[in-house]
Design an enzyme around this catalytic site. Sequence first.
Site, PDB file in Angstrom:
ATOM      1  N   LYS A 242       3.009   4.409   2.932  1.00 49.79           N
ATOM      2  CA  LYS A 242       2.183   3.393   2.640  1.00 49.79           C
ATOM      3  C   LYS A 242       2.808   2.297   1.545  1.00 49.79           C
ATOM      4  CE  LYS A 242      -1.771   3.825   0.340  1.00 49.79           C
ATOM      5  NZ  LYS A 242      -1.398   5.136   0.385  1.00 49.79           N
TER       6      LYS A 242
ATOM      7  N   LYS B 177      -1.704  -3.795  -6.076  1.00 54.58           N
ATOM      8  CA  LYS B 177      -1.936  -2.395  -5.821  1.00 54.58           C
ATOM      9  C   LYS B 177      -3.471  -2.470  -6.448  1.00 54.58           C
ATOM     10  CE  LYS B 177      -1.763   2.093  -5.215  1.00 54.58           C
ATOM     11  NZ  LYS B 177      -0.937   2.747  -3.804  1.00 54.58           N
TER      12      LYS B 177
ATOM     13  N   ALA C   3      -5.489   2.966  -2.097  1.00 57.45           N
ATOM     14  CA  ALA C   3      -4.996   4.116  -2.695  1.00 57.45           C
ATOM     15  C   ALA C   3      -5.503   5.214  -1.807  1.00 57.45           C
ATOM     16  CB  ALA C   3      -5.578   4.303  -3.971  1.00 57.45           C
TER      17      ALA C   3
ATOM     18  N   VAL D 133       6.085   2.390   0.853  1.00 56.83           N
ATOM     19  CA  VAL D 133       7.544   1.861   1.689  1.00 56.83           C
ATOM     20  C   VAL D 133       7.157   0.957   2.622  1.00 56.83           C
ATOM     21  CG1 VAL D 133       9.390   2.525   2.875  1.00 56.83           C
ATOM     22  CG2 VAL D 133       8.731   3.964   0.988  1.00 56.83           C
TER      23      VAL D 133
ATOM     24  N   GLU E  55      -2.224  -3.102  -1.560  1.00 59.69           N
ATOM     25  CA  GLU E  55      -2.016  -1.748  -1.188  1.00 59.69           C
ATOM     26  C   GLU E  55      -3.004  -0.856  -1.619  1.00 59.69           C
ATOM     27  OE1 GLU E  55       0.796   1.927  -1.632  1.00 59.69           O
ATOM     28  OE2 GLU E  55       1.773   0.102  -1.840  1.00 59.69           O
TER      29      GLU E  55
ATOM     30  N   ASP F  44       0.344  10.096   1.390  1.00 61.02           N
ATOM     31  CA  ASP F  44       1.852  10.224   1.701  1.00 61.02           C
ATOM     32  C   ASP F  44       2.184  10.078   3.109  1.00 61.02           C
ATOM     33  OD1 ASP F  44       2.260  11.077  -0.835  1.00 61.02           O
ATOM     34  OD2 ASP F  44       1.577  13.122  -0.484  1.00 61.02           O
ATOM     35  N   VAL F  45       1.875   8.961   3.769  1.00 58.11           N
ATOM     36  CA  VAL F  45       2.311   8.538   4.914  1.00 58.11           C
ATOM     37  C   VAL F  45       3.218   7.465   4.961  1.00 58.11           C
ATOM     38  CG1 VAL F  45       0.469   6.911   5.224  1.00 58.11           C
ATOM     39  CG2 VAL F  45       1.391   7.995   7.334  1.00 58.11           C
TER      40      VAL F  45
ATOM     41  N   THR G 229      -2.958   5.702  -9.485  1.00 60.71           N
ATOM     42  CA  THR G 229      -3.241   6.912 -10.213  1.00 60.71           C
ATOM     43  C   THR G 229      -1.908   7.611 -10.477  1.00 60.71           C
ATOM     44  OG1 THR G 229      -3.787   8.352  -8.220  1.00 60.71           O
ATOM     45  CG2 THR G 229      -5.447   7.368  -9.493  1.00 60.71           C
TER      46      THR G 229
ATOM     47  N   ASN H 289       5.617   4.513  10.768  1.00 63.18           N
ATOM     48  CA  ASN H 289       6.861   4.859   9.786  1.00 63.18           C
ATOM     49  C   ASN H 289       7.572   6.026  10.423  1.00 63.18           C
ATOM     50  OD1 ASN H 289       8.333   5.412   7.626  1.00 63.18           O
ATOM     51  ND2 ASN H 289       6.885   6.328   6.621  1.00 63.18           N
TER      52      ASN H 289
END
Length: 213
Positions: free
Chosen positions: A16, A38, A117, A18, A115, A13-14, A42, A175
């Site tokens: 990644k 990706k 996970a 976006v 990207e 949730d940093v 999950t 970000n």
Amino acid sequence: MGQVIFVSGIDTDVGKTVATGWYAKKLMQQGFSVITQKMIQTGCEGIATDLLVHRQMQGMAILPEDQQGTTCPYVFRYPCSPHLAAKLEQREIDPQKIQAATAYLAQKYDYVLLEGAGGLLVPYNECQTSLDYVQQQGYPVILVTSGKLGSINHTLLSLEVCQSRQIAVHSVIYNQYPEVDEIIEKETQRYLQQYLARQFPTTSFELLGVLGK
């Protein structure tokens, strides 16, 4: 063959997803053909939800490669670490399947932004992590960070582990969304910029503004 760049974050949730969509659009505006991929998704079914975000940010419709599963070879329902998500569905993640999909995309596009996970050391089976996969493939890394409390520590740890594994750090995307404590945010940005200039002089520092504007 196009260039493959692995996008990871300092933790979950940093931003990644976006950041991946934002950087893909930036490359497209420079005239390159770009597709995002990706590694493992999950917490969803069907087309990976992160890819839907990417396509929206790129201003693109869903691609045949998305519908065929090429841009995300593994999708699992339970929102957890890939190794656990696969175990819950009694499936195994084959890294060769991911590599083959990436190679196929790299034949068609100038850039493939792959990207991951979660963070770099997220496991996809009992013995291997995303970092192991990146090292084996020789991909450079884009590291996504932010100004939230603890980011300096997490960013430096991620940079150090890349350096110890001889993995090139292409860039650090900072970000700024969601907005956090302004004093901490500004100091984190300043500190990371001077740290990169001193320790990783070939690594660029990209600023992702609020809501990607």
